[in-house]
Design an enzyme around this catalytic site. Sequence first.
Site, PDB file in Angstrom:
ATOM      1  N   GLU A 154       0.823  -1.219   0.000  1.00 47.63           N
ATOM      2  CA  GLU A 154       0.000   0.000   0.000  1.00 47.63           C
ATOM      3  C   GLU A 154       0.856   1.268   0.000  1.00 47.63           C
ATOM      4  O   GLU A 154       0.875   2.025   0.982  1.00 47.63           O
ATOM      5  CB  GLU A 154      -0.965  -0.014   1.183  1.00 47.63           C
ATOM      6  CG  GLU A 154      -1.969  -1.145   1.084  1.00 47.63           C
ATOM      7  CD  GLU A 154      -2.968  -1.164   2.232  1.00 47.63           C
ATOM      8  OE1 GLU A 154      -2.690  -0.555   3.274  1.00 47.63           O
ATOM      9  OE2 GLU A 154      -4.011  -1.811   2.066  1.00 47.63           O
ATOM     10  N   GLU A 310      -6.494  -7.978  -0.702  1.00 49.85           N
ATOM     11  CA  GLU A 310      -6.939  -8.047   0.697  1.00 49.85           C
ATOM     12  C   GLU A 310      -8.390  -7.601   0.787  1.00 49.85           C
ATOM     13  O   GLU A 310      -8.791  -6.631   0.144  1.00 49.85           O
ATOM     14  CB  GLU A 310      -6.135  -7.077   1.582  1.00 49.85           C
ATOM     15  CG  GLU A 310      -4.674  -7.368   1.750  1.00 49.85           C
ATOM     16  CD  GLU A 310      -4.001  -6.293   2.611  1.00 49.85           C
ATOM     17  OE1 GLU A 310      -4.682  -5.618   3.395  1.00 49.85           O
ATOM     18  OE2 GLU A 310      -2.792  -6.110   2.460  1.00 49.85           O
TER      19      GLU A 310
HETATM   20  C1  GLA Z   1      -4.082  -2.891   5.113  1.00 49.26           C
HETATM   21  C2  GLA Z   1      -2.704  -3.531   5.154  1.00 49.26           C
HETATM   22  C3  GLA Z   1      -2.665  -4.794   5.934  1.00 49.26           C
HETATM   23  C4  GLA Z   1      -3.517  -4.690   7.184  1.00 49.26           C
HETATM   24  C5  GLA Z   1      -4.922  -4.334   6.789  1.00 49.26           C
HETATM   25  C6  GLA Z   1      -5.878  -4.269   7.957  1.00 49.26           C
HETATM   26  O1  GLA Z   1      -4.805  -3.193   4.023  1.00 49.26           O
HETATM   27  O2  GLA Z   1      -2.183  -3.766   3.870  1.00 49.26           O
HETATM   28  O3  GLA Z   1      -1.312  -5.053   6.276  1.00 49.26           O
HETATM   29  O4  GLA Z   1      -2.988  -3.704   8.001  1.00 49.26           O
HETATM   30  O5  GLA Z   1      -4.909  -3.059   6.201  1.00 49.26           O
HETATM   31  O6  GLA Z   1      -7.173  -3.933   7.549  1.00 49.26           O
END
Ligand code: GLA
Length: 691
Positions: A154, A310
């Site tokens: 991210e 995710e």
């Molecule tokens: C983000 C991060 C993950 C985790 C999630 C929790 O998407 O990439 O490592 O912290 O949030 O929701």
Amino acid sequence: MNRSTPWPALPGIAFGGDYNPEQWPRDVWREDVALMREAGVNLVSIGIFSWALIETSEGVFDFSWLDEIIDLLHENGVAVDLGTPTASPPAWFFAAHPEARVVNRDGVVMGFGSRGMASPSSPAYREAIARIADALAARYADHPAVVLWHVHNEYGVPVGEDHSPQSAAAFRVWLQERYGDLDALNAAWGTAFWGQHYTDWRHVGTPAAAPSTVNPAQKLDFARFTDHQLRECFIIEREAIRAHAPQPITTNMMANQSWTTDLWAWGDEMDLVSDDHYLWAADPEAHIGLAIAADLTRSVGRGAPWMLMEHSTSAVNWQPRNIAKTPGEMARNAFSHLGRGADGILFFQWRAGRSGAEKFHSAMLPHAGTRSRVWREVVDLGEKLGRLGELRGSTVRADVAMLWDFESFWAQDLDWRPSCDVDHRDLVRRYYERLWRDGLTVDFVLPGDDLSAYPLVVAPAQYLLTAADAANLDEYVARGGTLLVSFFSAVVDEHDAVHPGGFLAPLHEALGVRVEEHLPLREGETAALRWQHDGPAIELPADVWQEDLDPIGAEVIARYAEGPAAGGAAITRNAHGAGTGWYVSTRLDAAALRPVLDAVYADAGLRATGMPEGVELVTRESAEADYLIAVNHTAEPVEIPVAGEELLTGTACTGTLALAAGGVAVVRAVPARAVRARETSRPDGAALSVP
Ligand code: GLA
């Protein structure tokens, strides 16, 4: 980028999640792989935050545990999406390179103990990320388990902007490349205002904290620079990996939930676009925000299948109130992503962590273990996705284009705008929601894109519009397109300077209307308008904003009944060349937009599907078949007009499919196009169909 790369080397739809074996002892690893098999997991992302355990001191690597877990996963039929751990440099790195720490706009130096603390402009950081990416790729490029590379985590979150001395120095270099000389910089930034004229490059800095608001053109350029620096870091890692490894390379974006990165530019750099999406729990219809994210992800990948890297099985841990997903909601979310083009459905994370900041975050395997609803739903989802391998590679058919331009959003988010109630996120959501409720699928586009394939282009919030992009929109209309523009659009150019000729000037010919003055309303104030088009007049509620419009050729379709512009034009429609330009000068909610959009659809030759609002239908196409993905977000069962085979149950539908309340279905539809074109009815009896 090379979108033809077959990814990942897996049969069917990818299913799995982030996996952090480094947080667990070996006996748990063995249980993990057994349970992964039970759940149908075929792909996990590993190593994302493991830098300190792989490079134990500068240039000293310990791959033993990674070797072991990758082999174990491979023996159990689980493929690996190998992360580069560069979102969280080790403590030794910051001890050796304290200058690599990020400085925020208030001058505070960001300390260790969290993640994302390194400056993307730091030469030491850039050297270190190249070294670890190279070492990982050299070691694992040939491992048969590794099917995908997951660079960083991210970008832009939690750290985007950096005001450190090295960032300021890099910003000056970036500006010199962009503008050439100080005269051009002074002109672009309008530095004659408030005496900000520069005579020496060394005096130019980042837009750090200042007594009053900082030059908006400087801030806009700093946003562009920040995005550029982050992207350079991605490219450094990508090239280090590519020197060894043939597998596709991605980085997980946060589509409409992060605003630091210009995802259009990022999409061009990746082999495979991937996204992380989390429901905003306070939104009772967060699945509409999900659909926006999914459509945006697909769009920045220019329509190619993408990966949901995710999402959550249930609650997250970082919102004010972390609401658990209701039974069936996880599957509905997953199928919405699938329908909108995802070829992989992954979660954060495989096993709930006992320690650290995210212990209250849900997981595929929750703290409660396998005797839990979440686990049962995970196993069920894995089983369902396992039946859908033939969808892989199919692409989504969109009906409408909507403008999404990060530069414009960055500019609109700067200080001192006419009203704090005008928010591009809100406006995109309102127009998108109308289209979503009408069953029309949206591709997001840039205003300079080739728009000729779309019968309708919607511009909910295009505050910044360059002259060249405006010419593109004008030409789109002149050649027969239907363009719908919402208020506070085409206000400024690329330097956040008002267009010569006034607000909306570059779209005067396409829209046939001038904006004399912005007339924002007071907090909570409403001001209805009177809409009359092909039928009796109706009143539509509106709020936040009005404008003093001067129609210069456009037909007035609605007038303000109340408010500062009472009696004046509110919504206009303009014939321009072979097409039509609509302008809406106030804020309407999705319900009030319905008659407006129905009129716009008629100009564009589109119709709503006529399904009850809340039933999501999206079509993915392959050379062999059309796949209709249906998600019922309502509490009522519905009947969907479709013929073909329902793939989750293996049953034939001969004309209609019964979809349970909250249910999902995937139909291999033959011939879907013809069936969708059937005339159906809205609950209110209005005849509607999809062309
Ligand atoms: C983000 C991060 C993950 C985790 C999630 C929790 O998407 O990439 O490592 O912290 O949030 O929701």
